[in-house]
Design a protein around this motif. Structure first.
Motif, PDB file in Angstrom:
ATOM      1  N   ILE A  26     -10.158 -10.272 -17.705  1.00 14.00           N
ATOM      2  CA  ILE A  26     -10.405 -11.375 -16.862  1.00 14.00           C
ATOM      3  C   ILE A  26     -11.541 -11.475 -17.626  1.00 14.00           C
ATOM      4  N   GLU A  27     -11.633 -13.294 -18.465  1.00  9.19           N
ATOM      5  CA  GLU A  27     -12.842 -13.122 -18.799  1.00  9.19           C
ATOM      6  C   GLU A  27     -13.924 -14.222 -18.212  1.00  9.19           C
ATOM      7  N   ILE A  28     -15.038 -14.057 -18.050  1.00 14.51           N
ATOM      8  CA  ILE A  28     -15.799 -14.875 -17.209  1.00 14.51           C
ATOM      9  C   ILE A  28     -16.846 -16.061 -18.331  1.00 14.51           C
ATOM     10  N   LYS A  29     -16.854 -17.377 -17.409  1.00 18.02           N
ATOM     11  CA  LYS A  29     -17.462 -17.748 -18.256  1.00 18.02           C
ATOM     12  C   LYS A  29     -18.683 -18.537 -17.306  1.00 18.02           C
ATOM     13  N   GLN A  30     -20.579 -18.639 -17.467  1.00 14.22           N
ATOM     14  CA  GLN A  30     -20.851 -19.173 -16.517  1.00 14.22           C
ATOM     15  C   GLN A  30     -21.388 -20.100 -16.930  1.00 14.22           C
ATOM     16  N   ASN A  31     -21.254 -21.447 -15.904  1.00 12.90           N
ATOM     17  CA  ASN A  31     -22.754 -22.731 -16.350  1.00 12.90           C
ATOM     18  C   ASN A  31     -23.053 -22.524 -15.668  1.00 12.90           C
ATOM     19  N   SER A  32     -24.044 -22.968 -15.762  1.00 16.69           N
ATOM     20  CA  SER A  32     -26.248 -22.732 -15.293  1.00 16.69           C
ATOM     21  C   SER A  32     -26.625 -24.297 -15.359  1.00 16.69           C
TER      22      SER A  32
ATOM     23  N   GLY B  46     -10.254 -24.023  -6.359  1.00 14.86           N
ATOM     24  CA  GLY B  46     -10.108 -23.635  -7.309  1.00 14.86           C
ATOM     25  C   GLY B  46      -8.181 -23.127  -7.992  1.00 14.86           C
ATOM     26  N   LYS B  47      -8.552 -23.074  -9.598  1.00 17.26           N
ATOM     27  CA  LYS B  47      -7.394 -22.869  -9.837  1.00 17.26           C
ATOM     28  C   LYS B  47      -7.043 -21.091  -9.751  1.00 17.26           C
ATOM     29  N   ASN B  48      -7.485 -20.946  -9.915  1.00 19.35           N
ATOM     30  CA  ASN B  48      -7.503 -18.844  -9.525  1.00 19.35           C
ATOM     31  C   ASN B  48      -8.429 -18.313  -8.070  1.00 19.35           C
ATOM     32  N   LYS B  49      -7.906 -18.873  -7.351  1.00 18.84           N
ATOM     33  CA  LYS B  49      -8.895 -18.399  -5.665  1.00 18.84           C
ATOM     34  C   LYS B  49      -8.881 -16.822  -5.653  1.00 18.84           C
ATOM     35  N   GLU B  50      -7.957 -16.426  -6.166  1.00 20.22           N
ATOM     36  CA  GLU B  50      -7.695 -14.836  -5.670  1.00 20.22           C
ATOM     37  C   GLU B  50      -8.359 -13.999  -6.126  1.00 20.22           C
ATOM     38  N   GLU B  51      -8.581 -14.832  -7.875  1.00 15.49           N
ATOM     39  CA  GLU B  51      -9.317 -13.880  -8.466  1.00 15.49           C
ATOM     40  C   GLU B  51     -10.440 -13.579  -8.835  1.00 15.49           C
ATOM     41  N   ALA B  52     -10.868 -15.409  -8.258  1.00 14.51           N
ATOM     42  CA  ALA B  52     -12.167 -15.484  -7.785  1.00 14.51           C
ATOM     43  C   ALA B  52     -13.076 -14.630  -6.844  1.00 14.51           C
ATOM     44  N   ALA B  53     -11.992 -14.389  -6.103  1.00 19.91           N
ATOM     45  CA  ALA B  53     -12.005 -13.822  -4.313  1.00 19.91           C
ATOM     46  C   ALA B  53     -12.439 -12.833  -4.346  1.00 19.91           C
ATOM     47  N   LYS B  54     -12.338 -11.926  -5.473  1.00 22.08           N
ATOM     48  CA  LYS B  54     -12.159 -10.893  -5.853  1.00 22.08           C
ATOM     49  C   LYS B  54     -13.417 -10.432  -6.638  1.00 22.08           C
ATOM     50  N   LEU B  55     -13.554 -11.400  -7.290  1.00 23.31           N
ATOM     51  CA  LEU B  55     -14.688 -11.477  -8.330  1.00 23.31           C
ATOM     52  C   LEU B  55     -16.010 -11.374  -7.085  1.00 23.31           C
ATOM     53  N   VAL B  56     -16.072 -12.239  -6.580  1.00 20.11           N
ATOM     54  CA  VAL B  56     -17.461 -12.109  -5.624  1.00 20.11           C
ATOM     55  C   VAL B  56     -17.448 -10.850  -5.017  1.00 20.11           C
ATOM     56  N   ALA B  57     -16.526 -10.512  -4.110  1.00 16.81           N
ATOM     57  CA  ALA B  57     -16.295  -9.868  -3.758  1.00 16.81           C
ATOM     58  C   ALA B  57     -17.791  -8.619  -4.351  1.00 16.81           C
ATOM     59  N   TRP B  58     -16.701  -8.422  -5.772  1.00 17.15           N
ATOM     60  CA  TRP B  58     -17.824  -7.136  -6.328  1.00 17.15           C
ATOM     61  C   TRP B  58     -19.193  -7.142  -6.105  1.00 17.15           C
ATOM     62  N   LEU B  59     -19.311  -8.361  -6.954  1.00 19.04           N
ATOM     63  CA  LEU B  59     -20.085  -8.747  -7.655  1.00 19.04           C
ATOM     64  C   LEU B  59     -21.828  -9.032  -5.904  1.00 19.04           C
ATOM     65  N   THR B  60     -21.138  -8.942  -4.805  1.00 16.96           N
ATOM     66  CA  THR B  60     -22.037  -8.652  -3.674  1.00 16.96           C
ATOM     67  C   THR B  60     -21.590  -7.582  -3.524  1.00 16.96           C
ATOM     68  N   ALA B  61     -20.758  -6.584  -3.335  1.00 12.44           N
ATOM     69  CA  ALA B  61     -20.552  -5.003  -3.060  1.00 12.44           C
ATOM     70  C   ALA B  61     -22.468  -4.917  -3.331  1.00 12.44           C
ATOM     71  N   PRO B  62     -22.767  -3.172  -1.849  1.00 15.48           N
ATOM     72  CA  PRO B  62     -23.512  -2.700  -2.445  1.00 15.48           C
ATOM     73  C   PRO B  62     -24.284  -2.677  -3.808  1.00 15.48           C
ATOM     74  N   GLU B  63     -23.619  -2.047  -4.877  1.00 14.72           N
ATOM     75  CA  GLU B  63     -23.888  -1.499  -5.792  1.00 14.72           C
ATOM     76  C   GLU B  63     -24.058  -2.210  -6.969  1.00 14.72           C
ATOM     77  N   GLN B  64     -23.368  -3.578  -6.377  1.00 12.05           N
ATOM     78  CA  GLN B  64     -23.600  -4.406  -7.485  1.00 12.05           C
ATOM     79  C   GLN B  64     -25.374  -5.035  -7.094  1.00 12.05           C
ATOM     80  N   GLN B  65     -25.841  -5.053  -5.864  1.00 15.07           N
ATOM     81  CA  GLN B  65     -26.454  -5.745  -5.179  1.00 15.07           C
ATOM     82  C   GLN B  65     -27.790  -4.647  -5.796  1.00 15.07           C
ATOM     83  N   ALA B  66     -27.506  -3.379  -5.555  1.00 13.13           N
ATOM     84  CA  ALA B  66     -28.867  -2.460  -6.062  1.00 13.13           C
ATOM     85  C   ALA B  66     -28.926  -2.794  -7.682  1.00 13.13           C
ATOM     86  N   LYS B  67     -27.816  -2.921  -8.695  1.00 12.49           N
ATOM     87  CA  LYS B  67     -27.999  -2.639 -10.073  1.00 12.49           C
ATOM     88  C   LYS B  67     -28.935  -4.437 -10.126  1.00 12.49           C
ATOM     89  N   LEU B  68     -28.435  -5.444  -9.233  1.00  8.42           N
ATOM     90  CA  LEU B  68     -29.561  -6.537  -9.347  1.00  8.42           C
ATOM     91  C   LEU B  68     -30.710  -6.711  -9.039  1.00  8.42           C
TER      92      LEU B  68
END
Length: 439
Positions: free
Chosen positions: A73-79, A326-348
């Motif tokens: 996976i490679e992630i690109k942010q558009n802000s 989206g073209k990558n719905k399943e992978e995107a959903a996995k990313l969102v689940a990981w980013l919002t998991a308690p461990e990552q929220q604590a790091k944020l």
């Protein structure tokens, strides 16, 4: 500026491609480049994440960590720098089903419009493997859940409120300075906060006021009630809502009693007042602590502290969504689940002071043991965790932002700065709001 301020959604649709990182906008905000996460994801799938402002995920190194864990996976942010540009463009792209990032951030002031009118164009993230509803604050989960039970967004952060106060000014006014004693002054009742203000003003240091402005008090009271502008059925009730009336009346009493510095929040005069020590208290969510430190400067270190609010409310927060187009719905959903998991929220929270919307993070050391040295080593993790768990499940509606903006800037600001009678100001602002909602 924090990305939590509510804005008017009254801008024209922007050009196609804005959400996928226009060059002239994506670099305006710190961390807002449309580059990758920087972790060296070398695989065949590129996930794009659309955000507004300095959202914090990239800055906290979470993209990089995810790429290390998932080398395919490679992630690109558009802000986009400002939400008032980002939001109408997102609506345009959702309507057309094109020009969308794989993941799209949504500010809390806009989420009700999504659940009400665009839910079918977003994935139900409540069904994604690894997502645990019980790990999140109930009221936060409900904000992005439709009437038929589809959860279209997972919360990244929340803004539970406390009261930040100047210990030096409290001492000079003969009030206690210990944070627990201060919290007891107004515990459970905004009227006690008003009475404390009157006590303060009797011996107030010259040139100081108890609060920054009446509109800030009003917003805090509104945020702490069970109902605000809409009811559970989505009906507009702001004119008859007891919570709205209470907030209006208490704020007006602050103004009429001369307890405010007559300031409008996030204006240069407000910033300067922090530097000058012109007011003694302000409603503050976690993200406000960094703002105060920046504006008040080194000379005010250990002069500020944090106490519990009379009643906890919420000021700000965001969600991550996954468009069905989206073209990558399943992978995107996995990313969102990981980013919002308690461990990552604590790091944020540890890296960016974004307070977790996952209550399961509150027992993690990054949150539980968090202290703020600028605010006298206040145990901010414990203070704001308790506040977050006490926020009511409050219905929000699609026009909350417009109503709140007008009540503050067209209504209460006139009472505070011009001495307009509260009844006259109420009549004027309700007509203005009704006209705006009819357009």
């Amino acid at each position: 500026m924090p990305r939590t301020a509510v804005v008017l959604a009254a801008v024209t649709a922007l050009a196609t491609g804005l959400l996928t990182g226009c060059a002239e906008d994506s670099g305006d905000e710190p961390g807002g480049s449309s580059g990758g996460g920087g972790g060296g994801g070398k695989g065949g799938t590129t996930l794009t994440v659309g955000v507004f402002g300095a959202f914090g995920l990239q800055e906290a190194g979470l993209y990089e960590e995810y790429e290390r864990l998932n080398p395919d996976i490679e992630i690109k942010q558009n802000s986009v720098q400002r939400n008032e540009n980002y939001w109408p463009a997102l609506l345009t792209h959702l309507s057309s089903g094109s020009g969308l990032s794989d993941v799209q951030a949504v500010e809390v002031g806009n989420v009700a419009e999504l659940t009400g009118t665009h839910a079918g164009k977003l994935m139900d993230l409540g069904k994604v493997p690894g997502v645990d509803k019980k790990a999140f604050l109930d009221w936060k989960w409900q904000q992005a859940t439709t009437e038929d039970g589809r959860t279209i967004g997972l919360g990244t952060d929340v803004g539970p409120t406390g009261i930040c106060y100047r210990k030096d000014l409290f001492a000079k006014a003969g009030l206690p300075t210990d944070r627990e004693a201060v919290g007891k002054l107004w515990a459970g009742d905004w009227k006690k906060y008003l009475e404390t203000g009157k006590r303060y003003q009797k011996k107030a240091p010259e040139g100081t006021s108890f609060v920054d402005g009446a509109a800030g008090v009003m917003a805090a009271v509104h945020a702490s009630g069970e109902r605000k502008f809409y009811d559970e059925d989505g009906e507009l009730i702001y004119k008859d809502s007891p919570g709205v009336k209470e907030g209006w009346d208490i704020a007006a009493q602050f103004a009429q009693a001369g307890l405010t510095a007559k300031l409008q929040q996030f204006q240069p005069s407000w910033d300067q007042a922090f530097a000058n020590g012109s007011f003694a208290t302000v409603t503050c969510p976690p993200w406000m602590l960094g703002y105060i430190k920046d504006k008040a400067g080194d000379k005010a270190e250990d002069q500020w502290d944090v106490a519990t609010a009379p009643k906890p409310g919420n000021w700000g927060g965001s969600f991550l969504t996954v468009p069905e187009a989206g073209k990558n719905k399943e992978e995107a959903a996995k990313l969102v689940a990981w980013l919002t998991a308690p461990e990552q929220q604590a790091k944020l929270f540890d890296k960016r002071a974004s307070f977790p919307s996952a209550s399961a993070a509150y027992d993690l050391p990054e949150v539980k043991d968090a202290k703020n040295p600028y605010f006298g080593d206040a145990p901010v993790g414990k203070i704001f965790s308790a506040a977050a768990e006490g926020v009511p499940v409050q219905p929000i509606g699609p026009k909350d932002g417009i109503i709140q903006q007008y009540l503050a800037d067209t209504g209460m600001l006139g009472v505070d700065q011009k001495g307009t009678s509260p009844d006259k100001a109420w009549d004027k602002v309700t007509k203005t709001i009704d006209n705006a909602l009819d357009q």
